[in-house]
Design an enzyme around this catalytic site. Structure first.
Site, PDB file in Angstrom:
ATOM      1  N   ARG A 108      37.163  30.627  44.914  1.00  0.00           N
ATOM      2  CA  ARG A 108      36.645  30.308  43.580  1.00  0.00           C
ATOM      3  C   ARG A 108      37.729  29.779  42.651  1.00  0.00           C
ATOM      4  O   ARG A 108      37.497  29.604  41.462  1.00  0.00           O
ATOM      5  CB  ARG A 108      35.996  31.534  42.965  1.00  0.00           C
ATOM      6  CG  ARG A 108      36.890  32.764  42.950  1.00  0.00           C
ATOM      7  CD  ARG A 108      36.190  33.906  42.275  1.00  0.00           C
ATOM      8  NE  ARG A 108      36.936  35.148  42.425  1.00  0.00           N
ATOM      9  CZ  ARG A 108      36.633  36.254  41.782  1.00  0.00           C
ATOM     10  NH1 ARG A 108      35.616  36.267  40.958  1.00  0.00           N
ATOM     11  NH2 ARG A 108      37.338  37.358  41.967  1.00  0.00           N
ATOM     12  N   LYS A 124      40.226  29.600  37.768  1.00  0.00           N
ATOM     13  CA  LYS A 124      39.636  30.672  38.574  1.00  0.00           C
ATOM     14  C   LYS A 124      38.193  30.892  38.109  1.00  0.00           C
ATOM     15  O   LYS A 124      37.954  31.154  36.925  1.00  0.00           O
ATOM     16  CB  LYS A 124      40.444  31.962  38.417  1.00  0.00           C
ATOM     17  CG  LYS A 124      39.882  33.132  39.237  1.00  0.00           C
ATOM     18  CD  LYS A 124      40.853  34.287  39.248  1.00  0.00           C
ATOM     19  CE  LYS A 124      40.297  35.509  39.971  1.00  0.00           C
ATOM     20  NZ  LYS A 124      41.267  36.609  39.992  1.00  0.00           N
ATOM     21  N   GLY A 137      31.498  31.530  44.039  1.00  0.00           N
ATOM     22  CA  GLY A 137      32.569  30.717  43.456  1.00  0.00           C
ATOM     23  C   GLY A 137      32.813  30.999  41.984  1.00  0.00           C
ATOM     24  O   GLY A 137      33.592  30.312  41.336  1.00  0.00           O
ATOM     25  N   ARG A 187      44.744  29.381  34.845  1.00  0.00           N
ATOM     26  CA  ARG A 187      45.991  30.087  35.153  1.00  0.00           C
ATOM     27  C   ARG A 187      47.129  29.084  35.345  1.00  0.00           C
ATOM     28  O   ARG A 187      46.914  27.966  35.821  1.00  0.00           O
ATOM     29  CB  ARG A 187      45.855  30.883  36.466  1.00  0.00           C
ATOM     30  CG  ARG A 187      44.663  31.790  36.528  1.00  0.00           C
ATOM     31  CD  ARG A 187      44.850  32.845  37.600  1.00  0.00           C
ATOM     32  NE  ARG A 187      44.657  32.385  38.969  1.00  0.00           N
ATOM     33  CZ  ARG A 187      44.468  33.216  39.992  1.00  0.00           C
ATOM     34  NH1 ARG A 187      44.469  34.530  39.796  1.00  0.00           N
ATOM     35  NH2 ARG A 187      44.288  32.762  41.212  1.00  0.00           N
ATOM     36  N   ASP A 267      46.878  38.883  50.691  1.00  0.00           N
ATOM     37  CA  ASP A 267      46.462  37.630  50.047  1.00  0.00           C
ATOM     38  C   ASP A 267      46.604  37.715  48.530  1.00  0.00           C
ATOM     39  O   ASP A 267      46.392  36.733  47.836  1.00  0.00           O
ATOM     40  CB  ASP A 267      45.013  37.270  50.431  1.00  0.00           C
ATOM     41  CG  ASP A 267      44.044  38.397  50.133  1.00  0.00           C
ATOM     42  OD1 ASP A 267      44.218  39.488  50.696  1.00  0.00           O
ATOM     43  OD2 ASP A 267      43.112  38.190  49.327  1.00  0.00           O
TER      44      ASP A 267
HETATM   45  P1  AMP Z   1      39.994  38.974  45.615  1.00  0.00           P
HETATM   46  O1  AMP Z   1      39.471  40.308  46.026  1.00  0.00           O
HETATM   47  O2  AMP Z   1      39.522  38.534  44.257  1.00  0.00           O
HETATM   48  O3  AMP Z   1      41.451  38.828  45.785  1.00  0.00           O
HETATM   49  O4  AMP Z   1      39.312  37.922  46.613  1.00  0.00           O
HETATM   50  C1  AMP Z   1      39.413  37.985  48.015  1.00  0.00           C
HETATM   51  C2  AMP Z   1      38.851  36.732  48.607  1.00  0.00           C
HETATM   52  O5  AMP Z   1      37.464  36.594  48.256  1.00  0.00           O
HETATM   53  C3  AMP Z   1      39.515  35.454  48.147  1.00  0.00           C
HETATM   54  O6  AMP Z   1      39.493  34.548  49.212  1.00  0.00           O
HETATM   55  C4  AMP Z   1      38.621  34.993  47.030  1.00  0.00           C
HETATM   56  O7  AMP Z   1      38.691  33.607  46.801  1.00  0.00           O
HETATM   57  C5  AMP Z   1      37.261  35.383  47.562  1.00  0.00           C
HETATM   58  N1  AMP Z   1      36.287  35.611  46.493  1.00  0.00           N
HETATM   59  C6  AMP Z   1      36.233  36.649  45.627  1.00  0.00           C
HETATM   60  N2  AMP Z   1      35.187  36.528  44.808  1.00  0.00           N
HETATM   61  C7  AMP Z   1      34.542  35.382  45.146  1.00  0.00           C
HETATM   62  C8  AMP Z   1      33.383  34.700  44.675  1.00  0.00           C
HETATM   63  N3  AMP Z   1      32.656  35.172  43.679  1.00  0.00           N
HETATM   64  N4  AMP Z   1      33.047  33.545  45.278  1.00  0.00           N
HETATM   65  C9  AMP Z   1      33.769  33.057  46.293  1.00  0.00           C
HETATM   66  N5  AMP Z   1      34.862  33.634  46.789  1.00  0.00           N
HETATM   67  C10 AMP Z   1      35.242  34.787  46.226  1.00  0.00           C
HETATM   68 MG    MG Z   2      42.765  37.513  45.604  1.00  0.00          MG
END
Ligand code: AMP
Ligand code: MG
Length: 500
Positions: A108, A124, A137, A187, A267
């Site tokens: 996203r 973001k 996204g 960001r 990540d």
């Molecule tokens: P995070 O827990 O925010 O670090 O996200 C972990 C993974 O999930 C990353 O690859 C993010 O891009 C993906 N992600 C989190 N929320 C969303 C969302 N609403 N739509 C698409 N990808 C997401």
């Molecule tokens: Mg992340």
């Protein structure tokens, strides 16, 4: 994550050059298609400002009149293109909660471009990408306000972090546990490359791409590694060591200020040692070493006192990924070793600064450990204790410090030891240093929550007030003591999970 409400990205129309007054390039885009997918953000209807950082705008080189314009609102929401920019989403993988999660990527986040001075601009919550994995996204208002404010709060505290230029919103619905609304955080950072980028190419046996990425990171951000005499001149081992040292320094600062990240997956670890990806983070209220801030973290993997070890675990995963380039396992292990000496050294240094001690002496570690035990025993408020101690050292009046404890025997015995070490019960110079080290204002959960609830009613003044306080958290900010007080009882009922 939930299913999408957004249409597929519209065909690109030629955008009008925004008068941002900046030249754009994108070094990361030049790495080639194995690293990313070029695409545009998906527009959001009728955007509005939630928060804007004039400081970041200035540092980024934006003209003030552009940042105030309607065009800026559209560009920073992802509704208008950035001429000269090369918008893309990057691919990475990673370990989540200690388990290999395979491919993740910018699901996203969309990188718009990079300024000539080398700062990247990323949105973001800007819509789906090939890495969205069933997610929509999008990001919601509450998590975007938290990221916007905490980015600038961390910077104000002197802690390396990605920055936040703006947060914008739209009334477009976004489904989470309930129906919420969308927001986008713009960001800024020299790079958003994560440990997971390296893990991705290593796991897929893409050694050429792994080398390309490592060379890019070394040449752009760690040029000294090219000329290292360590590890027999092995630049990749030198990179691992340099990242380990930066990460150690970062963790020391987190621990000293009482910051819990909440989701230290590989990540979410920046290759530059920046705090990145603000989710269920929390600044400690009462000092509980085992505090877990992420409601989804049932096992406490990312508890406050686990963070330094988890960072080392994550560095180990990075070392594993770099192994094809480093060559020898023993060399990689040797490069990681630095973490184990730099973290304690840096942590002790930060804690000594909190105590107003200008130099290191034997016995300091015991002085530090003992006060931490006292604070843990009564769950004393972390930020308020250190701030009151700073004032007390400056003025010589320690009553506000001892007042924080129900059982005063411990603190009554400890304070003379500090005074002894400082060379007197009152030390105006040390006190001043402590007031520049121990902040008055941190982004406590309940403060963020109040600003969020107001913003949900379209009142963004709380966001602006907090931004102003958190940008300079060591200043007194007369009239704003309510933002530096104890958390209300309801603060402990706030549940913050990975949902964002
Ligand atoms: P995070 O827990 O925010 O670090 O996200 C972990 C993974 O999930 C990353 O690859 C993010 O891009 C993906 N992600 C989190 N929320 C969303 C969302 N609403 N739509 C698409 N990808 C997401
Ligand atoms: Mg992340």
């Amino acid at each position: 994550m939930s299913s999408s409400h957004d249409p597929a990205p519209a065909a690109q129309t030629t955008p009008q050059p925004p008068a941002m007054g900046l030249e754009w390039r994108n070094g990361f885009a030049d790495l080639g298609p194995a690293f990313h997918t070029r695409l545009r953000p998906t527009p959001l209807p009728s955007p509005y400002w939630i928060g804007r950082s004039e400081r970041v705008a200035r540092e980024f080189g934006l003209a003030a009149d552009w940042f105030a314009s309607a065009e800026a609102l559209e560009v920073l929401t992802g509704n208008a293109g950035l001429p000269g920019g090369d918008a893309l989403a990057s691919v990475y993988s990673g370990h989540q909660f200690g388990v290999w999660a395979g491919q993740l990527g910018d699901g996203r986040a969309i990188l718009l471009g990079e300024t000539a001075q080398g700062l990247e601009l990323q949105l973001k919550g800007a819509g789906r990408t090939p890495y969205s994995r069933g997610g929509d996204g999008r990001a919601v208002l509450r998590s975007s306000i938290r990221e916007f404010l905490c980015s600038e709060a961390m910077h104000g505290l002197g802690i390396p972090t990605t920055r936040a230029l703006s947060a914008t919103g739209s009334d477009r619905g976004v489904q989470r546990e309930t129906l919420e609304t969308a927001a986008v955080v713009a960001r800024v950072a020299p790079s958003f490359i994560r440990f997971g980028h390296f893990e991705h190419f290593a796991a897929n046996q893409m050694d050429d791409e792994l080398r390309t990425l490592a060379d890019y990171v070394i040449d752009r951000y760690y040029p000294a590694c090219r000329h290292t005499e360590r590890f027999g001149g092995n630049a990749y081992a030198a990179l691992l060591e340099a990242v380990s040292e930066r990460t150690a320094a970062l963790l020391a600062r987190w621990q000293a200020v009482g910051f819990c990240h909440g989701v230290m997956n590989t990540d979410n670890m920046s290759i530059l040692g920046l705090t990145i990806d603000y989710g269920p983070f929390q600044f400690l209220d009462g000092f509980d070493p085992r505090h877990i801030c992420n409601h989804s973290d049932t096992n406490g993997r990312y508890a406050y006192n686990q963070q330094p070890n988890v960072a080392y675990w994550n560095l180990y995963a990075l070392g594993q990924a770099l192994l094809p380039l480093i060559g020898e396992q023993e060399v990689a292990v040797a490069a990681l070793e630095s973490y184990r000496s730099v973290f304690p050294r840096e942590f002790e240094g930060r804690m000594r600064a909190k105590l107003g001690l200008a130099d290191a002496r034997e016995g300091d570690r015991l002085l530090i450990d003992d006060v931490l035990k006292l604070l843990a025993a009564e769950r004393t408020d972390w930020t308020i204790f250190w701030r009151r101690l700073s004032h007390a050292v400056r003025s010589g009046d320690f009553a506000p410090v001892t007042d924080l404890f129900i059982d005063r025997t411990g603190i009554d015995a400890w304070l003379p030891r500090l005074a002894d070490r400082l060379g007197g019960t009152q030390d105006a110079v040390a006190g001043e240093t402590m007031l520049r080290t121990n902040p008055k204002f941190v982004l406590r959960n309940h403060l963020g929550q109040q600003a969020i609830e107001a913003a949900q009613r379209k009142d963004f003044s709380g966001v602006a007030t907090l931004l102003n306080l958190l940008e300079t958290p060591f200043d007194e900010h007369a009239g704003h003591d309510a933002y530096a007080g104890f958390p209300p009882d309801w603060a402990s009922t706030i549940e913050i999970s990975c949902s964002s």
